[in-house]
Design a protein around this motif. Structure first.
Motif, PDB file in Angstrom:
ATOM      1  N   GLY A  92       9.002   1.398  43.849  1.00 45.12           N
ATOM      2  CA  GLY A  92       7.828   0.536  43.762  1.00 45.12           C
ATOM      3  C   GLY A  92       7.216   0.590  42.376  1.00 45.12           C
ATOM      4  N   PRO A  93       6.510  -0.477  41.955  1.00 51.30           N
ATOM      5  CA  PRO A  93       5.945  -0.531  40.600  1.00 51.30           C
ATOM      6  C   PRO A  93       4.742   0.379  40.441  1.00 51.30           C
ATOM      7  CG  PRO A  93       5.225  -2.422  41.884  1.00 51.30           C
ATOM      8  CD  PRO A  93       6.193  -1.680  42.747  1.00 51.30           C
ATOM      9  N   ASN A  94       4.502   0.796  39.218  1.00 48.28           N
ATOM     10  CA  ASN A  94       3.280   1.516  38.854  1.00 48.28           C
ATOM     11  C   ASN A  94       2.594   0.725  37.754  1.00 48.28           C
ATOM     12  OD1 ASN A  94       3.041   3.953  40.484  1.00 48.28           O
ATOM     13  ND2 ASN A  94       4.960   4.578  39.543  1.00 48.28           N
ATOM     14  N   CYS A  95       1.680  -0.143  38.168  1.00 46.77           N
ATOM     15  CA  CYS A  95       0.994  -1.048  37.249  1.00 46.77           C
ATOM     16  C   CYS A  95      -0.508  -0.874  37.395  1.00 46.77           C
ATOM     17  CB  CYS A  95       1.344  -2.506  37.556  1.00 46.77           C
ATOM     18  SG  CYS A  95       3.078  -2.909  37.362  1.00 46.77           S
ATOM     19  N   GLY A  96      -1.225  -1.120  36.300  1.00 46.95           N
ATOM     20  CA  GLY A  96      -2.677  -1.049  36.336  1.00 46.95           C
ATOM     21  C   GLY A  96      -3.172   0.356  36.074  1.00 46.95           C
ATOM     22  N   GLU A  97      -4.339   0.456  35.441  1.00 44.79           N
ATOM     23  CA  GLU A  97      -4.871   1.747  35.030  1.00 44.79           C
ATOM     24  C   GLU A  97      -5.042   2.719  36.189  1.00 44.79           C
ATOM     25  OE1 GLU A  97      -8.459   1.255  32.870  1.00 44.79           O
ATOM     26  OE2 GLU A  97      -7.455   0.641  31.020  1.00 44.79           O
ATOM     27  N   TYR A  98      -5.618   2.241  37.289  1.00 43.23           N
ATOM     28  CA  TYR A  98      -5.912   3.161  38.390  1.00 43.23           C
ATOM     29  C   TYR A  98      -4.634   3.645  39.059  1.00 43.23           C
ATOM     30  CZ  TYR A  98      -7.789   5.255  42.577  1.00 43.23           C
ATOM     31  OH  TYR A  98      -8.076   6.151  43.576  1.00 43.23           O
ATOM     32  N   LEU A  99      -3.718   2.723  39.315  1.00 44.73           N
ATOM     33  CA  LEU A  99      -2.494   3.101  40.012  1.00 44.73           C
ATOM     34  C   LEU A  99      -1.655   4.047  39.167  1.00 44.73           C
ATOM     35  CD1 LEU A  99      -1.003   2.715  42.615  1.00 44.73           C
ATOM     36  CD2 LEU A  99       0.170   0.744  41.634  1.00 44.73           C
ATOM     37  N   TYR A 125      10.722  -2.292  40.690  1.00 46.39           N
ATOM     38  CA  TYR A 125      10.008  -3.214  41.580  1.00 46.39           C
ATOM     39  C   TYR A 125      10.934  -4.325  42.051  1.00 46.39           C
ATOM     40  CZ  TYR A 125       9.598  -6.578  37.701  1.00 46.39           C
ATOM     41  OH  TYR A 125       9.870  -7.466  36.685  1.00 46.39           O
ATOM     42  N   HIS A 126      10.551  -4.932  43.157  1.00 47.16           N
ATOM     43  CA  HIS A 126      11.261  -6.084  43.710  1.00 47.16           C
ATOM     44  C   HIS A 126      10.269  -7.222  43.829  1.00 47.16           C
ATOM     45  CE1 HIS A 126      13.504  -8.551  46.642  1.00 47.16           C
ATOM     46  NE2 HIS A 126      14.567  -7.978  46.099  1.00 47.16           N
ATOM     47  N   ARG A 127      10.529  -8.339  43.158  1.00 43.05           N
ATOM     48  CA  ARG A 127       9.527  -9.404  43.046  1.00 43.05           C
ATOM     49  C   ARG A 127       9.205 -10.038  44.388  1.00 43.05           C
ATOM     50  NH1 ARG A 127      10.640 -13.898  39.914  1.00 43.05           N
ATOM     51  NH2 ARG A 127       8.421 -14.115  39.435  1.00 43.05           N
ATOM     52  N   ALA A 128      10.184 -10.144  45.261  1.00 44.60           N
ATOM     53  CA  ALA A 128       9.944 -10.842  46.524  1.00 44.60           C
ATOM     54  C   ALA A 128       9.293  -9.950  47.565  1.00 44.60           C
ATOM     55  CB  ALA A 128      11.256 -11.406  47.065  1.00 44.60           C
ATOM     56  N   ASP A 129       9.661  -8.695  47.588  1.00 47.24           N
ATOM     57  CA  ASP A 129       9.233  -7.809  48.665  1.00 47.24           C
ATOM     58  C   ASP A 129       8.350  -6.654  48.219  1.00 47.24           C
ATOM     59  OD1 ASP A 129      10.650  -9.249  50.605  1.00 47.24           O
ATOM     60  OD2 ASP A 129      12.496  -8.226  50.048  1.00 47.24           O
ATOM     61  N   PHE A 130       7.929  -6.668  46.930  1.00 46.89           N
ATOM     62  CA  PHE A 130       7.056  -5.628  46.393  1.00 46.89           C
ATOM     63  C   PHE A 130       7.788  -4.291  46.322  1.00 46.89           C
ATOM     64  CE2 PHE A 130       3.607  -2.554  46.242  1.00 46.89           C
ATOM     65  CZ  PHE A 130       2.739  -3.127  45.340  1.00 46.89           C
TER      66      PHE A 130
END
Length: 282
Positions: A92-99, A125-130
């Protein structure tokens, strides 16, 4: 040319397919020692333990602790030196300051940076399914990571940055983009529903909305559905576009000097009387 020595860790656990993919790919260009959690440690951030058990593993060591424990044990407890710490490949992605602050994958990289080792935190990450669907492999992000690791020595990147955050798609991708983590955090506090209470999850729900407080019917919206709010420079925008996001970051808690702080301290010292008296010269 001497092959670099890479310390490989993660937060999904030493049996994670993401870690296995990185191990196999990085071995082509580096000597790799794995020091990873014995079980899943997702979402623990930079939490540290005071004592851990360590088991031998065919690739290195399994630590009964957090990702930060793994980095600390490897960098200070092993009689080996490492040229780079790679943490991932996260599920899964790790994006954004808090995450990013919440992520154990990033937490290992931050711990390494505090201990003076350059680090790369890798998330898929997977664009369609997060989150990646069952059956998909981590070959693409692992290949992207190897290509970067080959180019990092002598690049001067770590003269400016303490660690790097990488988000790569699990399938064919676009460009590699320089990004910055997006600041987009809030939390909703509400009473638990009857179904939630039956699951023994507590009477009060504290739900962080990592995805810009959008009104989504499901907990994890697909990335295309949340594209509009994200500025082009952000890590989240790159992920939505199917590109590879690369953020150069410094370790946190850097001091900030501002006149407002000077004024506050001066006012406090001049006006507040509840302080210890000056020492008597006698």
């Amino acid at each position: 040319m001497t092959r670099p020595h890479v310390l490989l860790t993660n937060d999904d656990g030493i049996d994670s397919p993401g870690l296995a993919a990185l191990y196999e790919e990085l071995r082509a260009v580096a000597d790799v020692t794995v020091v990873a959690p014995a079980d899943n440690q997702s979402g623990v951030g930079r939490s540290r333990s005071r004592a851990v058990d360590v088991d031998d593993h065919e690739w290195g060591y399994a630590v009964h602790g957090t990702p930060a424990d793994c980095a600390a044990y490897a960098l200070r407890g092993l009689e080996e030196s490492f040229d780079l710490v790679v943490s991932g490949c996260n599920l899964g992605p790790n994006c954004g300051e808090y995450l990013i602050g919440h992520s154990g994958t990033v937490g290992a990289a931050v711990e390494a940076a505090y201990l003076g080792a350059p680090a790369l935190a890798v998330s898929a990450y997977h664009r369609a399914d997060f989150f990646p669907p069952d059956g998909i492999t981590f070959d693409v992000p692992a290949t992207v990571t190897r290509e970067l690791v080959e180019r990092l020595p002598g690049s001067g990147v770590f003269d400016a940055a303490d660690y790097l955050g990488l988000n790569a798609p699990l399938e064919a991708h676009g460009d590699l983009r320089v990004t910055e983590p997006l600041a987009d955090y809030d939390v909703e506090v509400r009473e638990a529903t009857a179904d939630e209470r039956e699951q023994h999850e507590g009477a009060i729900r504290l739900e962080s909305d990592y995805w810009d407080r959008l009104d989504q019917p499901d907990r994890y919206p697909t990335l295309e559905r949340v594209a509009e709010p994200y500025p082009a420079w952000s890590d989240r925008a790159a992920v939505v576009d199917g590109d590879v996001s690369l953020s150069a970051l410094s370790i946190p808690q850097e001091p900030v000097h501002a006149h407002a702080i000077d004024d506050l301290v001066a006012t406090y010292n001049a006006e507040v009387s509840v302080r210890a008296p000056a020492a008597d010269d006698d």
